[in-house]
Design a protein around this motif. Structure first.
Motif, PDB file in Angstrom:
ATOM      1  N   ILE A  56      10.438  16.846 -23.601  1.00 57.24           N
ATOM      2  CA  ILE A  56       9.489  17.955 -23.242  1.00 57.24           C
ATOM      3  C   ILE A  56       9.623  17.723 -21.427  1.00 57.24           C
ATOM      4  CG2 ILE A  56       6.994  18.412 -22.933  1.00 57.24           C
ATOM      5  CD1 ILE A  56       6.813  17.044 -25.944  1.00 57.24           C
ATOM      6  N   LYS A  57       9.777  16.570 -21.088  1.00 58.86           N
ATOM      7  CA  LYS A  57       9.145  16.295 -19.516  1.00 58.86           C
ATOM      8  C   LYS A  57      10.467  16.517 -18.636  1.00 58.86           C
ATOM      9  CE  LYS A  57       6.432  12.684 -18.565  1.00 58.86           C
ATOM     10  NZ  LYS A  57       5.893  11.517 -18.836  1.00 58.86           N
ATOM     11  N   LYS A  58      11.435  16.215 -19.279  1.00 61.80           N
ATOM     12  CA  LYS A  58      12.821  16.597 -18.267  1.00 61.80           C
ATOM     13  C   LYS A  58      12.766  17.959 -17.922  1.00 61.80           C
ATOM     14  CE  LYS A  58      17.604  15.179 -17.743  1.00 61.80           C
ATOM     15  NZ  LYS A  58      18.143  14.113 -17.568  1.00 61.80           N
ATOM     16  N   GLY A  73      11.775  17.262 -14.393  1.00 57.92           N
ATOM     17  CA  GLY A  73      12.968  16.521 -13.886  1.00 57.92           C
ATOM     18  C   GLY A  73      12.779  14.952 -14.331  1.00 57.92           C
ATOM     19  N   CYS A  74      11.905  14.800 -15.178  1.00 55.87           N
ATOM     20  CA  CYS A  74      11.668  13.358 -15.846  1.00 55.87           C
ATOM     21  C   CYS A  74      12.944  12.656 -15.730  1.00 55.87           C
ATOM     22  CB  CYS A  74      10.812  13.378 -17.025  1.00 55.87           C
ATOM     23  SG  CYS A  74      10.464  11.557 -17.780  1.00 55.87           S
ATOM     24  N   GLN A  75      12.829  11.248 -15.534  1.00 55.69           N
ATOM     25  CA  GLN A  75      14.025  10.607 -15.675  1.00 55.69           C
ATOM     26  C   GLN A  75      13.591   9.086 -16.141  1.00 55.69           C
ATOM     27  OE1 GLN A  75      15.860   9.845 -11.657  1.00 55.69           O
ATOM     28  NE2 GLN A  75      15.784  12.264 -11.296  1.00 55.69           N
ATOM     29  N   ALA A  76      12.529   9.390 -17.138  1.00 60.02           N
ATOM     30  CA  ALA A  76      12.076   8.156 -18.084  1.00 60.02           C
ATOM     31  C   ALA A  76      11.897   6.881 -17.401  1.00 60.02           C
ATOM     32  CB  ALA A  76      13.053   7.918 -19.079  1.00 60.02           C
ATOM     33  N   CYS A  77      10.992   6.953 -16.431  1.00 52.73           N
ATOM     34  CA  CYS A  77      10.755   5.697 -15.645  1.00 52.73           C
ATOM     35  C   CYS A  77       9.918   4.980 -16.309  1.00 52.73           C
ATOM     36  CB  CYS A  77      10.221   5.883 -14.372  1.00 52.73           C
ATOM     37  SG  CYS A  77       8.630   6.446 -14.100  1.00 52.73           S
ATOM     38  N   GLY A  78       9.271   5.501 -17.315  1.00 53.53           N
ATOM     39  CA  GLY A  78       8.016   4.680 -18.102  1.00 53.53           C
ATOM     40  C   GLY A  78       6.611   4.376 -17.579  1.00 53.53           C
ATOM     41  N   ASN A  79       6.510   4.678 -16.265  1.00 49.06           N
ATOM     42  CA  ASN A  79       5.543   4.608 -15.389  1.00 49.06           C
ATOM     43  C   ASN A  79       4.942   5.949 -14.925  1.00 49.06           C
ATOM     44  OD1 ASN A  79       5.204   1.414 -14.747  1.00 49.06           O
ATOM     45  ND2 ASN A  79       7.432   2.117 -14.888  1.00 49.06           N
ATOM     46  N   CYS A  80       4.590   6.734 -15.548  1.00 49.70           N
ATOM     47  CA  CYS A  80       4.055   8.267 -15.189  1.00 49.70           C
ATOM     48  C   CYS A  80       3.139   8.295 -14.194  1.00 49.70           C
ATOM     49  CB  CYS A  80       3.933   9.146 -16.209  1.00 49.70           C
ATOM     50  SG  CYS A  80       4.487  10.767 -15.959  1.00 49.70           S
ATOM     51  N   VAL A  81       3.385   9.094 -13.089  1.00 54.09           N
ATOM     52  CA  VAL A  81       2.393   9.193 -12.199  1.00 54.09           C
ATOM     53  C   VAL A  81       2.363  10.715 -11.740  1.00 54.09           C
ATOM     54  CG1 VAL A  81       2.337   6.918 -11.097  1.00 54.09           C
ATOM     55  CG2 VAL A  81       4.095   8.531 -10.350  1.00 54.09           C
ATOM     56  N   LEU A  82       2.587  11.602 -12.669  1.00 56.64           N
ATOM     57  CA  LEU A  82       2.676  13.004 -12.400  1.00 56.64           C
ATOM     58  C   LEU A  82       1.122  13.478 -11.888  1.00 56.64           C
ATOM     59  CD1 LEU A  82       4.736  14.328 -15.163  1.00 56.64           C
ATOM     60  CD2 LEU A  82       5.471  14.587 -12.902  1.00 56.64           C
ATOM     61  N   GLY A  83       0.216  13.009 -12.699  1.00 54.57           N
ATOM     62  CA  GLY A  83      -1.326  13.448 -12.565  1.00 54.57           C
ATOM     63  C   GLY A  83      -1.780  13.147 -11.018  1.00 54.57           C
ATOM     64  N   VAL A 107       4.655  16.580  -9.573  1.00 58.53           N
ATOM     65  CA  VAL A 107       5.808  16.673  -8.980  1.00 58.53           C
ATOM     66  C   VAL A 107       6.433  15.041  -9.348  1.00 58.53           C
ATOM     67  CG1 VAL A 107       7.382  16.474  -7.126  1.00 58.53           C
ATOM     68  CG2 VAL A 107       5.397  18.136  -7.214  1.00 58.53           C
ATOM     69  N   CYS A 108       7.587  15.091 -10.019  1.00 56.06           N
ATOM     70  CA  CYS A 108       8.163  13.762 -10.408  1.00 56.06           C
ATOM     71  C   CYS A 108       8.785  12.925  -9.255  1.00 56.06           C
ATOM     72  CB  CYS A 108       9.091  13.911 -11.560  1.00 56.06           C
ATOM     73  SG  CYS A 108       9.860  12.279 -11.982  1.00 56.06           S
ATOM     74  N   PRO A 109       8.262  11.792  -8.761  1.00 59.34           N
ATOM     75  CA  PRO A 109       8.663  11.157  -7.586  1.00 59.34           C
ATOM     76  C   PRO A 109      10.045  10.411  -8.005  1.00 59.34           C
ATOM     77  CG  PRO A 109       7.169   9.709  -8.738  1.00 59.34           C
ATOM     78  CD  PRO A 109       7.329  10.998  -9.494  1.00 59.34           C
ATOM     79  N   GLN A 110      10.760  10.474  -9.317  1.00 53.92           N
ATOM     80  CA  GLN A 110      11.937   9.988  -9.349  1.00 53.92           C
ATOM     81  C   GLN A 110      12.821  11.127  -9.155  1.00 53.92           C
ATOM     82  OE1 GLN A 110      10.405   6.590 -10.029  1.00 53.92           O
ATOM     83  NE2 GLN A 110      12.490   6.538 -10.627  1.00 53.92           N
ATOM     84  N   THR A 111      12.355  12.365  -8.747  1.00 52.81           N
ATOM     85  CA  THR A 111      13.368  13.199  -8.406  1.00 52.81           C
ATOM     86  C   THR A 111      13.737  13.255  -7.041  1.00 52.81           C
ATOM     87  OG1 THR A 111      11.865  14.986  -8.224  1.00 52.81           O
ATOM     88  CG2 THR A 111      12.680  14.867 -10.281  1.00 52.81           C
ATOM     89  N   MET A 117      10.755   7.446  -3.745  1.00 54.09           N
ATOM     90  CA  MET A 117       9.402   6.927  -3.162  1.00 54.09           C
ATOM     91  C   MET A 117       8.322   7.561  -3.810  1.00 54.09           C
ATOM     92  SD  MET A 117      10.499   6.995   0.665  1.00 54.09           S
ATOM     93  CE  MET A 117      10.851   8.614   0.863  1.00 54.09           C
ATOM     94  N   ARG A 118       7.355   6.970  -3.775  1.00 55.08           N
ATOM     95  CA  ARG A 118       5.856   7.405  -4.423  1.00 55.08           C
ATOM     96  C   ARG A 118       4.767   7.455  -3.579  1.00 55.08           C
ATOM     97  NH1 ARG A 118       5.439   5.548 -10.773  1.00 55.08           N
ATOM     98  NH2 ARG A 118       7.783   6.299 -11.052  1.00 55.08           N
ATOM     99  N   ASN A 119       5.012   7.166  -2.421  1.00 49.86           N
ATOM    100  CA  ASN A 119       3.703   7.403  -1.329  1.00 49.86           C
ATOM    101  C   ASN A 119       3.990   8.273  -0.131  1.00 49.86           C
ATOM    102  OD1 ASN A 119       1.727   5.550  -2.199  1.00 49.86           O
ATOM    103  ND2 ASN A 119       3.543   4.093  -2.212  1.00 49.86           N
TER     104      ASN A 119
HETATM  105  S1  SF4 Z   1       7.088   9.764 -13.055  1.00 44.13           S
HETATM  106 FE1  SF4 Z   1       8.808  11.335 -13.376  1.00 44.13          FE
HETATM  107  S2  SF4 Z   1      10.336   9.696 -14.417  1.00 44.13           S
HETATM  108 FE2  SF4 Z   1       8.381   8.817 -14.562  1.00 44.13          FE
HETATM  109  S3  SF4 Z   1       7.643   9.326 -16.691  1.00 44.13           S
HETATM  110 FE3  SF4 Z   1       6.688  10.651 -15.154  1.00 44.13          FE
HETATM  111  S4  SF4 Z   1       7.934  12.458 -15.268  1.00 44.13           S
HETATM  112 FE4  SF4 Z   1       9.228  10.923 -15.877  1.00 44.13          FE
END
Ligand code: SF4
Length: 470
Positions: A373-375, A379-389, A394-398, A403-405
């Motif tokens: 769903i998220k990819k 562009g989700c890369q399955a980091c397991g620590n989601c901070v989209l909200g 916007v996924c920071p892993q892209t 970077m996250r900050n």
């Molecule tokens: S932050 Fe990005 S890579 Fe991590 S779970 Fe969320 S969408 Fe996927």
């Protein structure tokens, strides 16, 4: 032992830090000769030893720093997040502490210019400042400098630089140094930004002694984040026709810039582009002579981007209606199905996900469904620590530096340093936050992800409180 850098900034005494580029091309013996010469200039309170300058390995900065100190020059060591994970960075800091090397310049670092494997960027610069602060609270002594670039001429790039600086200050930064630039209005803008927020963090302005070769390179935006305008390039080319190859003109420009910085209330100048102590001494003396005429000099130091963004000229924030449909829809869904606080729905989902988590094949299946769903959506890369909200979906892993900050200093008019034809992901974060009136929310600190959660379901990790989030 006193730290001249900390002492000068603490006393409000205008000071000079000189950059020592410890690249592989510079002989170490020559660097140390420079250190000896600089140690004889009382206004120079530190030599800033680079690490990984321009995205390439150089000399070991700790070894150069210790040798510079033995020659009487207090070092300030650049510590970048490139190819060092949090354990490596912690070890480097412990080594610095063991050697009583107190001054650290915490940077994200340039993206490596060579190598087959994508580099590790385990922490970003804000998280690095946090790490240093934690070690300080554990008894280690550090004085932390950070970087900021006011020389950004699009709104998102510029505003995010300042937001990120606020995050670095909140994380424990003691002083900030600007990126290179030749625009007094931008130097003034940054100072005003901090003053208006009651932030007294000392600022050092970057004063680069600009010769024709470097000007040509910077005119093309290299190294990333350094930019010379066409007007400045033309001026440097014309100067280089002089008998001395333009040497006097570039030293004069550097001295004038220092005078402007003093007039604007900067705490010091960070001089780069020369390793020659005689030239540094000349700049210091000449800047003193020019001190009283800084205002007309500031009016001349105007090598910005025509039509570029300046904070004073900011328009009122965009109306809500301009926000993208996706974040609006997801926010609405979040309000309809509240799970971020203790609700019956959250309790039910927690029970369900705990049940799934106890059955590894089911947990793996859920992870694959989540990614499916998220990819495509983020562009989700399955980091397991989601901070989209927290990042406007916007996924920071892209971000190539993950970077996250907030963005690094390498953006070029909203484009990514690493993939220049790609927009920097932080532009979308900024624009969506601005449209929803939630720019303040971007100041929230995002901790580094727990890497061991990679390829696990962030939904399970969230509801079972395993992940890393603000
Ligand atoms: S932050 Fe990005 S890579 Fe991590 S779970 Fe969320 S969408 Fe996927």
């Amino acid at each position: 032992m006193t730290n001249p850098l900390r002492a000068a900034l603490g006393a409000g005494r205008f000071c000079y830090v000189v950059e020592l580029v410890a690249s592989a091309l510079t002989r170490e013996a020559r660097l140390l000769e420079t250190a000896s010469g600089l140690a004889r200039l009382p206004q120079v309170v530190a030599g800033s030893v680079t690490s990984y300058a321009g995205g390439a390995m150089g000399h070991d900065p700790l070894r150069v720093a210790a040798a510079a100190r033995a020659r009487g020059l207090t070092p300030n060591i650049h510590l970048t997040c490139v190819s060092q994970d949090r354990n490596d960075l912690g070890k480097t800091l412990a080594d610095m502490h063991a050697l009583s090397l107190e001054n650290v310049f915490a940077l994200t670092g340039d993206y490596p210019s060579a190598g087959d494997q994508p580099p590790v960027f385990d922490l970003d610069s804000v998280q690095l400042v946090h790490l240093i602060d934690e070690l300080r609270r554990g008894g280690m002594v550090f004085h932390t400098m950070v970087a900021v670039s006011p020389f950004k001429y699009t709104e998102a790039d510029c505003v995010y630089q300042y937001v990120k600086l606020e995050k670095k200050i909140a994380a424990g930064a003691d002083a900030a140094v600007t990126q290179v630039g030749w625009d007094a209005r931008k130097f003034e803008e940054l100072k005003r930004y901090l003053d208006e927020r009651g932030l007294r963090t000392p600022l050092l302005g970057n004063v680069y002694v600009l010769g024709p070769k470097t000007a040509e390179r910077m005119a093309t935006g290299r190294p990333a984040g350094c930019w010379v305008s066409p007007e400045l390039l033309a001026a440097v080319r014309a100067e280089s026709e002089a008998k001395d190859g333009g040497r006097l003109a570039r030293l004069e420009r550097a001295a004038r810039t220092v005078a402007v910085l003093r007039g604007l209330g900067y705490a010091g100048a960070y001089i780069g582009g020369t390793h020659d102590p005689a030239q540094i001494a000349w700049i210091i003396r000449r800047a003193g002579e020019l001190a009283s005429s800084w205002e007309p000099l500031a009016a001349e130091l105007r090598y910005g981007a025509p039509g570029g963004f300046y904070l004073a000229a900011a328009r009122p924030r965009a109306r809500r209606g301009r926000r993208d449909a996706l974040p609006r829809a997801l926010d609405r869904l979040g309000r309809l199905l509240p799970v971020t606080r203790d609700t019956p729905l959250r309790r039910a989902l927690t029970r369900l996900l705990a049940w799934i988590d106890r059955r590894p094949p089911a947990a793996a299946l859920l992870e694959r469904i989540e990614l499916a769903i998220k990819k495509p959506m983020f562009g989700c890369q399955a980091c397991g620590n989601c901070v989209l909200g927290h990042l406007e979906y916007v996924c920071p892993q892209t971000c190539p530096k993950q970077m996250r900050n907030g963005p690094c200093g390498g953006t070029d008019n909203g484009r990514c340093e690493v993939v220049p034809n790609k927009p920097c992901i932080w532009v979308a974060v900024h624009d969506r936050a601005k449209a929803s009136g939630s720019l303040e929310g971007l100041k929230t600190y995002l901790p580094p992800p727990h890497r061991q959660l990679r390829d696990t379901s962030s939904w399970i990790n969230y509801f079972l409180d395993r992940d890393s989030r603000p």
